[in-house]
Write an enzyme that holds these catalytic residues in place. Structure first.
Site, PDB file in Angstrom:
ATOM      1  N   LYS A   1      30.789   8.153  43.192  1.00 47.84           N
ATOM      2  CA  LYS A   1      30.955   9.482  43.800  1.00 47.84           C
ATOM      3  C   LYS A   1      30.682  10.657  42.874  1.00 47.84           C
ATOM      4  O   LYS A   1      30.996  10.642  41.707  1.00 47.84           O
ATOM      5  CB  LYS A   1      32.376   9.610  44.369  1.00 47.84           C
ATOM      6  CG  LYS A   1      32.537   8.791  45.631  1.00 47.84           C
ATOM      7  CD  LYS A   1      33.869   9.011  46.270  1.00 47.84           C
ATOM      8  CE  LYS A   1      33.933  10.343  46.974  1.00 47.84           C
ATOM      9  NZ  LYS A   1      35.280  10.669  47.383  1.00 47.84           N
TER      10      LYS A   1
ATOM     11  N   GLU B   1      34.073  23.196  46.999  1.00 46.44           N
ATOM     12  CA  GLU B   1      35.329  22.993  47.726  1.00 46.44           C
ATOM     13  C   GLU B   1      36.398  23.990  47.279  1.00 46.44           C
ATOM     14  O   GLU B   1      37.145  24.527  48.098  1.00 46.44           O
ATOM     15  CB  GLU B   1      35.837  21.562  47.519  1.00 46.44           C
ATOM     16  CG  GLU B   1      34.992  20.544  48.252  1.00 46.44           C
ATOM     17  CD  GLU B   1      35.395  19.108  47.919  1.00 46.44           C
ATOM     18  OE1 GLU B   1      35.577  18.319  48.841  1.00 46.44           O
ATOM     19  OE2 GLU B   1      35.524  18.785  46.722  1.00 46.44           O
TER      20      GLU B   1
ATOM     21  N   SER C   1      57.719  44.397  35.706  1.00 51.70           N
ATOM     22  CA  SER C   1      56.327  44.174  36.100  1.00 51.70           C
ATOM     23  C   SER C   1      55.443  44.016  34.867  1.00 51.70           C
ATOM     24  O   SER C   1      54.250  43.803  34.981  1.00 51.70           O
ATOM     25  CB  SER C   1      55.824  45.337  36.963  1.00 51.70           C
ATOM     26  OG  SER C   1      55.979  46.567  36.273  1.00 51.70           O
TER      27      SER C   1
ATOM     28  N   ASN D   1      55.100  57.527  39.015  1.00 51.72           N
ATOM     29  CA  ASN D   1      54.523  57.325  40.354  1.00 51.72           C
ATOM     30  C   ASN D   1      53.047  57.711  40.417  1.00 51.72           C
ATOM     31  O   ASN D   1      52.241  57.000  41.026  1.00 51.72           O
ATOM     32  CB  ASN D   1      55.316  58.101  41.399  1.00 51.72           C
ATOM     33  CG  ASN D   1      56.745  57.621  41.497  1.00 51.72           C
ATOM     34  OD1 ASN D   1      57.080  56.581  40.916  1.00 51.72           O
ATOM     35  ND2 ASN D   1      57.588  58.347  42.209  1.00 51.72           N
TER      36      ASN D   1
ATOM     37  N   THR E   1      21.868  25.030  65.311  1.00 51.45           N
ATOM     38  CA  THR E   1      22.888  25.804  66.028  1.00 51.45           C
ATOM     39  C   THR E   1      23.851  24.737  66.550  1.00 51.45           C
ATOM     40  O   THR E   1      23.414  23.629  66.887  1.00 51.45           O
ATOM     41  CB  THR E   1      22.300  26.617  67.201  1.00 51.45           C
ATOM     42  OG1 THR E   1      21.748  25.712  68.156  1.00 51.45           O
ATOM     43  CG2 THR E   1      21.220  27.596  66.748  1.00 51.45           C
ATOM     44  N   HIS E   2      25.109  25.049  66.556  1.00 50.63           N
ATOM     45  CA  HIS E   2      26.156  24.066  66.912  1.00 50.63           C
ATOM     46  C   HIS E   2      26.079  22.828  66.018  1.00 50.63           C
ATOM     47  O   HIS E   2      26.472  21.733  66.420  1.00 50.63           O
ATOM     48  CB  HIS E   2      26.055  23.631  68.379  1.00 50.63           C
ATOM     49  CG  HIS E   2      25.879  24.758  69.339  1.00 50.63           C
ATOM     50  ND1 HIS E   2      26.934  25.393  69.937  1.00 50.63           N
ATOM     51  CD2 HIS E   2      24.755  25.381  69.772  1.00 50.63           C
ATOM     52  CE1 HIS E   2      26.474  26.363  70.724  1.00 50.63           C
ATOM     53  NE2 HIS E   2      25.153  26.385  70.632  1.00 50.63           N
TER      54      HIS E   2
ATOM     55  N   GLN F   1      55.008  47.972  43.903  1.00 46.48           N
ATOM     56  CA  GLN F   1      54.753  47.190  42.692  1.00 46.48           C
ATOM     57  C   GLN F   1      54.106  45.849  43.055  1.00 46.48           C
ATOM     58  O   GLN F   1      53.416  45.248  42.246  1.00 46.48           O
ATOM     59  CB  GLN F   1      56.078  46.977  41.948  1.00 46.48           C
ATOM     60  CG  GLN F   1      55.968  46.174  40.682  1.00 46.48           C
ATOM     61  CD  GLN F   1      57.235  46.280  39.853  1.00 46.48           C
ATOM     62  OE1 GLN F   1      57.603  47.355  39.391  1.00 46.48           O
ATOM     63  NE2 GLN F   1      57.924  45.172  39.677  1.00 46.48           N
TER      64      GLN F   1
ATOM     65  N   LYS G   1      50.088  44.542  42.736  1.00 43.31           N
ATOM     66  CA  LYS G   1      49.313  44.141  41.564  1.00 43.31           C
ATOM     67  C   LYS G   1      48.905  42.677  41.544  1.00 43.31           C
ATOM     68  O   LYS G   1      47.728  42.356  41.322  1.00 43.31           O
ATOM     69  CB  LYS G   1      50.062  44.498  40.286  1.00 43.31           C
ATOM     70  CG  LYS G   1      49.876  45.949  39.967  1.00 43.31           C
ATOM     71  CD  LYS G   1      50.874  46.473  39.007  1.00 43.31           C
ATOM     72  CE  LYS G   1      51.196  47.906  39.365  1.00 43.31           C
ATOM     73  NZ  LYS G   1      51.787  48.089  40.717  1.00 43.31           N
TER      74      LYS G   1
ATOM     75  N   SER H   1      34.833  10.645  40.748  1.00 46.09           N
ATOM     76  CA  SER H   1      36.103  10.186  41.288  1.00 46.09           C
ATOM     77  C   SER H   1      36.774   9.316  40.239  1.00 46.09           C
ATOM     78  O   SER H   1      36.112   8.644  39.463  1.00 46.09           O
ATOM     79  CB  SER H   1      35.836   9.395  42.568  1.00 46.09           C
ATOM     80  OG  SER H   1      36.864   8.463  42.785  1.00 46.09           O
TER      81      SER H   1
ATOM     82  N   TYR I   1      56.637  57.333  47.205  1.00 50.91           N
ATOM     83  CA  TYR I   1      56.625  56.076  46.461  1.00 50.91           C
ATOM     84  C   TYR I   1      57.841  55.218  46.794  1.00 50.91           C
ATOM     85  O   TYR I   1      58.951  55.706  46.966  1.00 50.91           O
ATOM     86  CB  TYR I   1      56.586  56.348  44.940  1.00 50.91           C
ATOM     87  CG  TYR I   1      56.609  55.056  44.141  1.00 50.91           C
ATOM     88  CD1 TYR I   1      55.444  54.342  43.920  1.00 50.91           C
ATOM     89  CD2 TYR I   1      57.811  54.523  43.664  1.00 50.91           C
ATOM     90  CE1 TYR I   1      55.453  53.137  43.230  1.00 50.91           C
ATOM     91  CE2 TYR I   1      57.837  53.318  42.972  1.00 50.91           C
ATOM     92  CZ  TYR I   1      56.657  52.629  42.758  1.00 50.91           C
ATOM     93  OH  TYR I   1      56.674  51.438  42.087  1.00 50.91           O
TER      94      TYR I   1
HETATM   95  N1  ARG Z   1      56.053  49.198  38.002  1.00 50.91           N
HETATM   96  C1  ARG Z   1      55.920  50.223  38.973  1.00 50.91           C
HETATM   97  C2  ARG Z   1      54.856  49.841  39.992  1.00 50.91           C
HETATM   98  O1  ARG Z   1      54.133  48.983  39.702  1.00 50.91           O
HETATM   99  C3  ARG Z   1      55.520  51.491  38.305  1.00 50.91           C
HETATM  100  C4  ARG Z   1      56.021  52.742  38.982  1.00 50.91           C
HETATM  101  C5  ARG Z   1      57.481  52.807  38.874  1.00 50.91           C
HETATM  102  N2  ARG Z   1      58.014  54.013  39.434  1.00 50.91           N
HETATM  103  C6  ARG Z   1      59.308  54.152  39.675  1.00 50.91           C
HETATM  104  N3  ARG Z   1      59.697  55.230  40.168  1.00 50.91           N
HETATM  105  N4  ARG Z   1      60.137  53.176  39.440  1.00 50.91           N
HETATM  106  O2  ARG Z   1      54.764  50.407  41.059  1.00 50.91           O
END
Ligand code: ARG
Length: 446
Positions: A270, A277, A10, A97, A142-143, A309, A312, A264, A304
């Site tokens: 244009k 958009e 990650s 965790n 409206t509409h 993960q 993110k 364009s 956990y």
């Molecule tokens: N990269 C993990 C996450 O984003 C971090 C926590 C990892 N914990 C573990 N027990 N592997 O959630």
């Protein structure tokens, strides 16, 4: 083996959290020394090294490897590399965790503050447009059909109040982001005599998450944020849709500054409203991010799980999209031009004043339903004759009701219709001015 490493990592996206990870670790170390779990001298060495690592990352000197998985492992490994066994004491009474969720709380706390400011900023731009164009009239729809004439300022102030609810919702969620999970450890707490209140205080949190089990497995605070972000984007998307329509040749009510449009590649005449958009388009992705995390969390057993993960990428993407959209929007409104003659021209000769004429008959004693019937007939037959309301003579009016008199020509004026709607929140200038005054007070709230 390499592929699996890459699959698990990650670091490619969570390195963005380094500042918060170090902030959290420093608070943790200070607590460990205060609680005499490690020596003062050791704590000082760790804090110093962590600050150096922060600088290394900031200045691009730090090397990242997918084999080290995530930001937590990277920083800890480097710490041990720098100060040996003392560095190996950092992780006492803590787990990745609680560490990762702490980072997310710290990150989102900052971002919410930032986004709240951007909302206020956009609201200020809206207030400026409303104030500058307080007298401009436009067809109200409206509409997507001409309904009643309104003030342009009244139209744009509607978006002010949508954003105001957005601001309130975000700050409400802030209360649940502003909670420290640190010290929950892996899931069950720790046998070391830690002080969770102390780390929470050091990190400026208002509260400590009560249950360690819940603390490490909760991602509600992120989901709430993603839901609010979806609403904000929905509001911006609706405004975008209107600006796209209003800037078309057919409407021609507004003109966006060149920086917010593109040409364009083959049609030289244009100017495409690409920024609007794209904001409208990116709204779909932001909704997707909400669905993505909701679905990830569904069915996860306590506590956990690595699935988490996956929170993110959607969160970071939504934060970035939202911040860009809000700040670009303020600039776009600051430079938008308005064609008030054209907006007025659309009202002349249309039937937007038909309700006012029905009300006129009501004020002369006719029950509303009857007045409505008379006006429906009048409008239908006038359209058939390919005329507008403003082409009718008193004699024409009288054929529909004897109650029509000379003063009908005053009533039929667009300005009169607007001025008459003085009800609270209505489109009369004095009502809209009240909204602006209220708005100016509101944006002072931080
Ligand atoms: N990269 C993990 C996450 O984003 C971090 C926590 C990892 N914990 C573990 N027990 N592997 O959630």
């Amino acid at each position: 083996m390499k592929k699996i490493e890459e699959f698990l990592e990650s670091i490619s996206f969570d390195k963005r959290l380094y500042k918060y990870d170090i902030q959290g670790s420093i608070a943790h170390v200070k607590m460990l020394t205060k609680c005499k779990i490690i020596a003062d001298s050791e704590g000082k060495i760790i804090v110093k090294a962590l600050k150096e690592i922060e600088k290394e990352i900031k200045t691009g000197k730090f090397e990242f490897h997918p084999s080290l998985e995530d930001i937590h492992t990277h920083i800890e490994k480097r710490l041990i590399e720098k100060i040996g066994d003392i560095g190996a004491k950092l992780h006492t009474g803590r787990s990745r965790n609680d560490q990762i969720t702490l980072d997310m709380h710290l990150f989102l706390r900052d971002e919410i503050k930032e986004i709240a400011k951007l909302i206020r900023n956009l609201q200020k731009s809206i207030l400026k447009v409303a104030e500058k164009n307080i007298d401009v009239v436009m067809p109200g729809y409206t509409h997507l059909q001409h309904a009643q004439p309104i003030l342009f300022s009244h139209w744009i102030m509607a978006y002010f109040f949508m954003l105001d609810r957005d601001w309130e919702r975000l700050l409400n969620t802030f209360d649940r982001v502003d909670v420290s999970p640190l010290g929950a450890a892996a899931l069950a707490g720790t046998s070391h005599p830690i002080d969770r209140e102390y780390t929470a205080r050091l990190l400026g949190f208002s509260k400590v998450a009560p249950s360690s089990m819940d603390a490490v497995s909760d991602r509600d605070f992120i989901i709430e944020f993603l839901a609010h972000a979806s609403l904000i984007m929905m509001h911006l998307s609706r405004l975008s849709e209107e600006l796209i329509l209003f800037s078309s040749k057919e409407f021609g009510f507004i003109e966006l500054a060149e920086a917010f449009t593109t040409g364009s590649s083959i049609m030289p005449q244009k100017r495409n409203p690409d920024v609007c958009e794209l904001i409208r388009g990116k709204t779909g992705k932001v909704y997707g991010n909400l669905m993505s995390l909701l679905t990830t969390m569904k069915s996860l057993p306590l506590a956990y799980n690595r699935d988490m993960q996956e929170d993110k990428v959607p969160l970071f993407d939504t934060v970035d999209t939202l911040k860009d959209s809000l700040s670009i929007y303020a600039q776009m409104l600051d430079t938008m031009k308005i064609d008030k003659k054209r907006m007025l021209a659309f009202l002349e000769g249309d039937f937007s004043m038909a309700t006012d004429l029905a009300d006129y008959l009501v004020k002369k004693g006719l029950p509303f339903r009857k007045a409505h019937q008379i006006m429906s007939k009048l409008v239908k037959e006038t359209i058939k004759k390919k005329k507008g309301l403003n082409a009718l003579t008193l004699k024409d009016f009288k054929t529909y009701s004897k109650l029509f008199d000379r003063d009908v020509f005053e009533t039929i004026k667009v300005e009169a219709g607007i001025a008459a709607r003085k009800s609270l929140g209505g489109t009369a200038k004095e009502s809209v001015k009240r909204l602006i005054v209220q708005g100016k007070e509101t944006v002072k709230k931080k």
